[in-house]
Design a protein around this motif. Sequence first.
Motif, PDB file in Angstrom:
ATOM      1  N   VAL A 256      13.142  21.376  21.003  1.00 63.52           N
ATOM      2  CA  VAL A 256      14.428  21.006  20.401  1.00 63.52           C
ATOM      3  C   VAL A 256      14.205  20.371  19.023  1.00 63.52           C
ATOM      4  CG1 VAL A 256      16.513  19.598  20.671  1.00 63.52           C
ATOM      5  CG2 VAL A 256      15.500  20.735  22.664  1.00 63.52           C
ATOM      6  N   PHE A 257      13.135  19.597  18.890  1.00 61.59           N
ATOM      7  CA  PHE A 257      12.803  19.055  17.567  1.00 61.59           C
ATOM      8  C   PHE A 257      12.528  20.183  16.578  1.00 61.59           C
ATOM      9  CE2 PHE A 257      11.908  15.283  20.147  1.00 61.59           C
ATOM     10  CZ  PHE A 257      12.449  14.287  19.369  1.00 61.59           C
ATOM     11  N   ASP A 258      11.889  21.241  17.052  1.00 60.58           N
ATOM     12  CA  ASP A 258      11.662  22.415  16.195  1.00 60.58           C
ATOM     13  C   ASP A 258      12.988  23.021  15.753  1.00 60.58           C
ATOM     14  OD1 ASP A 258       8.935  22.098  16.507  1.00 60.58           O
ATOM     15  OD2 ASP A 258       8.777  23.590  18.119  1.00 60.58           O
ATOM     16  N   GLU A 259      13.972  23.016  16.649  1.00 56.80           N
ATOM     17  CA  GLU A 259      15.288  23.560  16.313  1.00 56.80           C
ATOM     18  C   GLU A 259      15.989  22.685  15.276  1.00 56.80           C
ATOM     19  OE1 GLU A 259      17.267  23.873  20.057  1.00 56.80           O
ATOM     20  OE2 GLU A 259      15.917  25.440  20.807  1.00 56.80           O
ATOM     21  N   TYR A 260      15.839  21.358  15.397  1.00 54.36           N
ATOM     22  CA  TYR A 260      16.396  20.471  14.369  1.00 54.36           C
ATOM     23  C   TYR A 260      15.796  20.811  13.003  1.00 54.36           C
ATOM     24  CZ  TYR A 260      17.695  17.250  18.258  1.00 54.36           C
ATOM     25  OH  TYR A 260      18.199  16.675  19.394  1.00 54.36           O
ATOM     26  N   ALA A 261      14.472  20.994  12.989  1.00 46.43           N
ATOM     27  CA  ALA A 261      13.787  21.277  11.726  1.00 46.43           C
ATOM     28  C   ALA A 261      14.258  22.590  11.111  1.00 46.43           C
ATOM     29  CB  ALA A 261      12.273  21.312  11.949  1.00 46.43           C
ATOM     30  N   GLU A 262      14.395  23.608  11.936  1.00 49.99           N
ATOM     31  CA  GLU A 262      14.838  24.916  11.430  1.00 49.99           C
ATOM     32  C   GLU A 262      16.258  24.831  10.898  1.00 49.99           C
ATOM     33  OE1 GLU A 262      13.217  27.778  10.885  1.00 49.99           O
ATOM     34  OE2 GLU A 262      11.477  26.530  11.343  1.00 49.99           O
ATOM     35  N   TYR A 263      17.096  24.062  11.575  1.00 46.89           N
ATOM     36  CA  TYR A 263      18.488  23.913  11.131  1.00 46.89           C
ATOM     37  C   TYR A 263      18.525  23.284   9.739  1.00 46.89           C
ATOM     38  CZ  TYR A 263      23.426  22.581  11.199  1.00 46.89           C
ATOM     39  OH  TYR A 263      24.762  22.436  10.892  1.00 46.89           O
ATOM     40  N   GLY A 264      17.759  22.204   9.541  1.00 41.68           N
ATOM     41  CA  GLY A 264      17.743  21.547   8.241  1.00 41.68           C
ATOM     42  C   GLY A 264      17.206  22.446   7.143  1.00 41.68           C
ATOM     43  N   LYS A 265      16.159  23.213   7.465  1.00 41.84           N
ATOM     44  CA  LYS A 265      15.577  24.125   6.471  1.00 41.84           C
ATOM     45  C   LYS A 265      16.589  25.175   6.036  1.00 41.84           C
ATOM     46  CE  LYS A 265      10.852  23.608   8.233  1.00 41.84           C
ATOM     47  NZ  LYS A 265       9.788  24.263   9.034  1.00 41.84           N
ATOM     48  N   LYS A 266      17.392  25.664   6.983  1.00 40.00           N
ATOM     49  CA  LYS A 266      18.403  26.664   6.652  1.00 40.00           C
ATOM     50  C   LYS A 266      19.481  26.086   5.737  1.00 40.00           C
ATOM     51  CE  LYS A 266      17.830  29.530  10.795  1.00 40.00           C
ATOM     52  NZ  LYS A 266      18.440  29.960  12.074  1.00 40.00           N
ATOM     53  N   LEU A 267      19.679  24.762   5.824  1.00 43.96           N
ATOM     54  CA  LEU A 267      20.652  24.105   4.938  1.00 43.96           C
ATOM     55  C   LEU A 267      20.066  23.786   3.565  1.00 43.96           C
ATOM     56  CD1 LEU A 267      22.366  21.565   7.387  1.00 43.96           C
ATOM     57  CD2 LEU A 267      23.292  23.724   6.562  1.00 43.96           C
ATOM     58  N   GLY A 268      18.766  24.036   3.411  1.00 44.51           N
ATOM     59  CA  GLY A 268      18.125  23.798   2.123  1.00 44.51           C
ATOM     60  C   GLY A 268      17.423  22.465   1.983  1.00 44.51           C
ATOM     61  N   VAL A 269      17.266  21.717   3.090  1.00 46.16           N
ATOM     62  CA  VAL A 269      16.523  20.453   3.015  1.00 46.16           C
ATOM     63  C   VAL A 269      15.061  20.781   2.719  1.00 46.16           C
ATOM     64  CG1 VAL A 269      15.804  18.378   4.260  1.00 46.16           C
ATOM     65  CG2 VAL A 269      18.090  19.341   4.655  1.00 46.16           C
TER      66      VAL A 269
END
Length: 291
Positions: A256-269
């Motif tokens: 789930v932490f990996d999913e948080y990271a992927e979500y942020g990356k998709k937003l451009g973080v």
Amino acid sequence: MSSEKNSEKYLRIPPWLRVKLPTGKTFNSTAKLLADLNLNTVCQNAKCPNCWDCFSRKVATFLIMGNNCTRNCAFCNISPGKIDPLDIDEPRRVSEAVTRLGLKYVVITSVTRDDLPDGGAAHYAETINRIHADHPDCTIEVLIPDFKGNLDALKAVIAAGPDVINHNVETPPDLYGEIRPQADYKQSLELLERVKKLSSIHAKSGLMVGLGETDEQVYKVIDDLAAINCDIITIGQYMRPSKHHPAVKRYVEPAVFDEYAEYGKKLGVPHMFCAPLVRSSFNAAEAFEKL
């Protein structure tokens, strides 16, 4: 007490959070060096689970302006208590510790000092300036309080020229009343947004999971931080420092932490650092290098 509440109170620590204590003399020598210089660290005061790892690598996060706080956040192991006057020699001793530890990346945080008109911003600036003077090649990250929204205080820290300004939102806004009652979520976001608007300094923030939030609330915090162009977001598992602190409501799976990271990356973080044992200052140098 219901069986559901009992299950929350006695959640077993999962295997991915069980830290193996390192062997060797470096941990003790780091701890002794800091004690000899009469310096506090958030590693020790906040009972960070990564303390053994960091001290064994001669890495520490300095805790300036005392070891008692003017606030009483529910999750934190640093307690309110007698507030001491500022130690004017502390910046020099922090810089000496940088020398003796051989640090190239320095992380400085503090207790919250609402008793001071500037929240301790000038003391931060003095510490940053001293390290710059003694170690011009060092990279400096500061993890600052909100200064109660005082813009001049923030400008004083910015003027000292750290490379990263970190301010943690800690938890979704719906939990502030219970977990962080003396803080304001919008004020924290505004501080980070001001860092980006007023300087070229990297802005960083973080939060914990396991305090009662939902994944949807976590994603909303990531949305908010991405919207103000936060450069680094850290997300880690809340671990109860003592029986007097809120019980862990859930242990979040590593996937789930990996999913948080992927979500942020998709937003451009630019950099998402998300894992169970992540703390805002843990492996800070590596996170900065990935920007």
